[in-house]
Design an enzyme around this catalytic site. Structure first.
Site, PDB file in Angstrom:
ATOM      1  N   ARG A 107       0.819  -1.221   0.000  1.00 54.47           N
ATOM      2  CA  ARG A 107       0.000   0.000   0.000  1.00 54.47           C
ATOM      3  C   ARG A 107       0.849   1.265   0.000  1.00 54.47           C
ATOM      4  O   ARG A 107       0.602   2.190  -0.780  1.00 54.47           O
ATOM      5  CB  ARG A 107      -0.940   0.017   1.206  1.00 54.47           C
ATOM      6  CG  ARG A 107      -1.760   1.307   1.297  1.00 54.47           C
ATOM      7  CD  ARG A 107      -2.611   1.352   2.542  1.00 54.47           C
ATOM      8  NE  ARG A 107      -3.676   0.371   2.496  1.00 54.47           N
ATOM      9  CZ  ARG A 107      -4.842   0.567   1.885  1.00 54.47           C
ATOM     10  NH1 ARG A 107      -5.070   1.700   1.248  1.00 54.47           N
ATOM     11  NH2 ARG A 107      -5.760  -0.363   1.893  1.00 54.47           N
ATOM     12  N   GLU A 132     -12.308 -10.229  -3.862  1.00 54.19           N
ATOM     13  CA  GLU A 132     -12.133  -9.260  -4.959  1.00 54.19           C
ATOM     14  C   GLU A 132     -11.751  -9.985  -6.241  1.00 54.19           C
ATOM     15  O   GLU A 132     -12.271  -9.699  -7.324  1.00 54.19           O
ATOM     16  CB  GLU A 132     -11.029  -8.247  -4.615  1.00 54.19           C
ATOM     17  CG  GLU A 132     -11.450  -7.111  -3.732  1.00 54.19           C
ATOM     18  CD  GLU A 132     -10.323  -6.111  -3.530  1.00 54.19           C
ATOM     19  OE1 GLU A 132     -10.515  -5.179  -2.729  1.00 54.19           O
ATOM     20  OE2 GLU A 132      -9.255  -6.245  -4.168  1.00 54.19           O
TER      21      GLU A 132
END
Length: 538
Positions: free
Chosen positions: A30, A91
């Site tokens: 991230r 996802e």
């Protein structure tokens, strides 16, 4: 660049809001690779969805599922921790579902992990994945299948491409290429744009480092704005700033040119503090714009002062910038100093029939019972897209009798929507130019230009310069044989203007051209020396 359509296989395509959806494991990428990739995509104006919610529960949120479905491309960043997250794996299931259902593009990136470990769920990647089995035994097989399928797709491997800056550059370039490749499918609803777009892209010389200015010229309703918009949507992501300034002429007429200027500068400079003072010196903004490679479309310009008010000079932008101006008046383009003028042509028969059929029948082809009537109607429209759309919408669902009656009515006067669009250019003429236009519409079509000019000059109309103005505004054309030509719809518009002069008293018409009308006026002894400019017979 967000778009409202996309080349999905499904008939119920979701509305596209994002170019790219980033799927990644939060802990190890991230703040590093994923953030750098997101920034690089954003700099190229690629509309990218990134999930900023660090607190994830067991169930993937509906908003996240919607974001996946509303994306053109999904980039899956496989890292060692990716398979340790149920959220990421769900996802992945949704992404592959969208790939199957809507032909969504899926691009895997293997970040410091061997693609074979993802494919077979082995190594450290597999160890992280196996930790989920105790909690979610019923999901494991579907996740395994998804990981294997995704790992078999063509993608990028950080162990092969280094350093990371080079890897990110390769990924961004590939995404831009994929987005460009999907453009033609995104615009399948646009009829007859393939060749003009190819020609205009060639003229724009996208490889040139200079500021290049292109004019798109043609009559009202011919599709100038449509083609400029299609080009803008296709290439805008390659510029550091882009803006489509719609309806410039109308903005000036309604005193909104200052607002348009504020929006343009705010967008190009990415600065919400640009003030809306029409007479403010542009020097400061100009210095900032010289550092930006921009794409600007100025739509429907009818005077060069409008460009000057909006941005000052067109050559102040950084190298590689592209300026597109659409107009009905070729002289405007000359005054703006464009490098090239592209003339919009009418649609060929097959494209005209296809466009008309979409509006008249709801499909690409006319109903068999109406084929002949459809062909007659598109012959009347003479390949002007606006006319084809207006006529098609009017005739949709109507009986044959209505079609036949409407066709007879339109021979006398175009429908209002067409008349209004075409009349804008006529309204911009001075009195003498308007009179010459009406004379040509009534009497001089297919006549020799020199003969007509001499005749009109003898009437003190100064026809030589006026005819040049009419040519520049695309109200007439001059053939290779020096004949004056006029689009059928423009002729009908001109003759309708003459008819409307005498709504209550036909005897007061300034021009007569049909033998029945001439006979009626003469037989009723209603003509005097000052009643008509001309009395000619068809």
């Amino acid at each position: 660049m967000a778009s409202s359509s996309h080349p999905y296989a499904s008939l119920t395509n979701p509305e596209i809001k994002y170019d790219v959806f980033l799927s990644f494991g939060g802990e190890d990428t991230r703040e590093s690779f994923t953030s750098h990739l997101y920034s690089a995509l954003s700099r190229e104006t690629v509309e990218t969805f990134i999930d900023d919610d660090l607190r994830r529960g067991d169930e993937i949120s509906q908003s996240l599922l919607d974001a996946i479905e509303a994306s053109s491309i999904s980039i899956i960043i496989f890292s060692e921790s990716y398979a340790s997250s149920r959220w990421c794996l769900d996802e992945l299931l949704k992404i592959l579902e969208c790939k199957k259902e809507y032909a969504q593009i899926v691009v895997p990136v293997f970040y410091r992990v061997d693609p074979s470990h993802v494919r077979k769920q082995t190594g450290n990647f597999g160890d992280s994945f196996l930790k989920l089995e105790e909690r979610f035994p019923d999901k494991m097989q579907s996740w395994r299948n998804a990981l294997t399928e995704a790992a078999d797709l063509s993608g990028f491997d950080s162990l092969v491409v280094s350093p990371e800056s080079a890897l990110i550059e390769e990924i961004v370039n590939a995404i831009l290429k994929r987005l460009d490749d999907t453009f033609h499918s995104e615009n399948e609803d646009l009829v007859g744009v393939r060749l003009p777009m190819k020609e205009i892209e060639s003229l724009l010389r996208t490889g040139s480092t200079n500021v290049y200015k292109l004019g798109i010229w043609g009559i009202g309703g011919i599709g100038k704005t449509t083609i400029a918009g299609a080009i803008f949507n296709k290439i805008s992501r390659h510029f550091s700033g882009s803006y489509f300034a719609r309806n410039v002429r109308e903005a000036e007429e309604t005193c909104r040119l200052g607002d348009l200027r504020q929006q343009l500068l705010s967008t190009l400079l990415n600065d919400g503090n640009v003030k809306n003072f029409l007479n403010t010196d542009l020097n400061f903004q100009s210095r900032r714009l010289t550092r930006k490679k921009v794409l600007i479309v100025f739509d429907d310009v009818d005077h060069p002062r409008q460009i000057k008010i909006l941005v000052g000079r067109l050559d102040l932008f950084a190298s590689g910038s592209r300026i597109i101006i659409t107009t009905r008046d070729r002289q405007v383009l000359a005054n703006c100093g464009v490098d090239e003028v592209y003339q919009m042509e009418e649609l060929v028969h097959d494209d005209a029939l296809r466009l008309f059929s979409r509006h008249a029948f709801g499909g690409d082809h006319p109903h068999e019972s109406h084929t002949e009537l459809a062909c007659k109607t598109i012959k009347y429209a003479r390949g002007v897209p606006l006319a084809l759309e207006v006529l098609g919408r009017y005739l949709y669902g109507k009986r044959r009798e209505v079609w036949e009656n409407a066709k007879s009515k339109w021979e006398t006067a175009p429908p209002k929507g067409i008349q209004d669009a075409l009349k804008i250019s006529y309204d911009g003429l001075d009195d003498k130019e308007q009179n010459i236009f009406l004379d040509i519409a009534c009497f001089f079509i297919d006549e020799d230009r020199d003969t007509a000019t001499k005749f009109l000059d003898d009437c003190e109309f100064f026809a030589t310069s006026a005819i040049e103005v009419l040519v520049d505004k695309h109200l007439i054309t001059i053939s290779v044989l020096n004949k004056i030509e006029m689009h059928y719809l423009l002729r009908a518009m001109g003759r309708e203007i003459v008819r409307q002069e005498s709504t209550n008293d036909p005897g007061k018409r300034s021009r007569l051209w049909h033998h029945k009308e001439v006979y009626k006026i003469l037989s009723e002894n209603r003509v005097s020396n000052n009643d008509f400019s001309f009395l000619l017979f068809e």
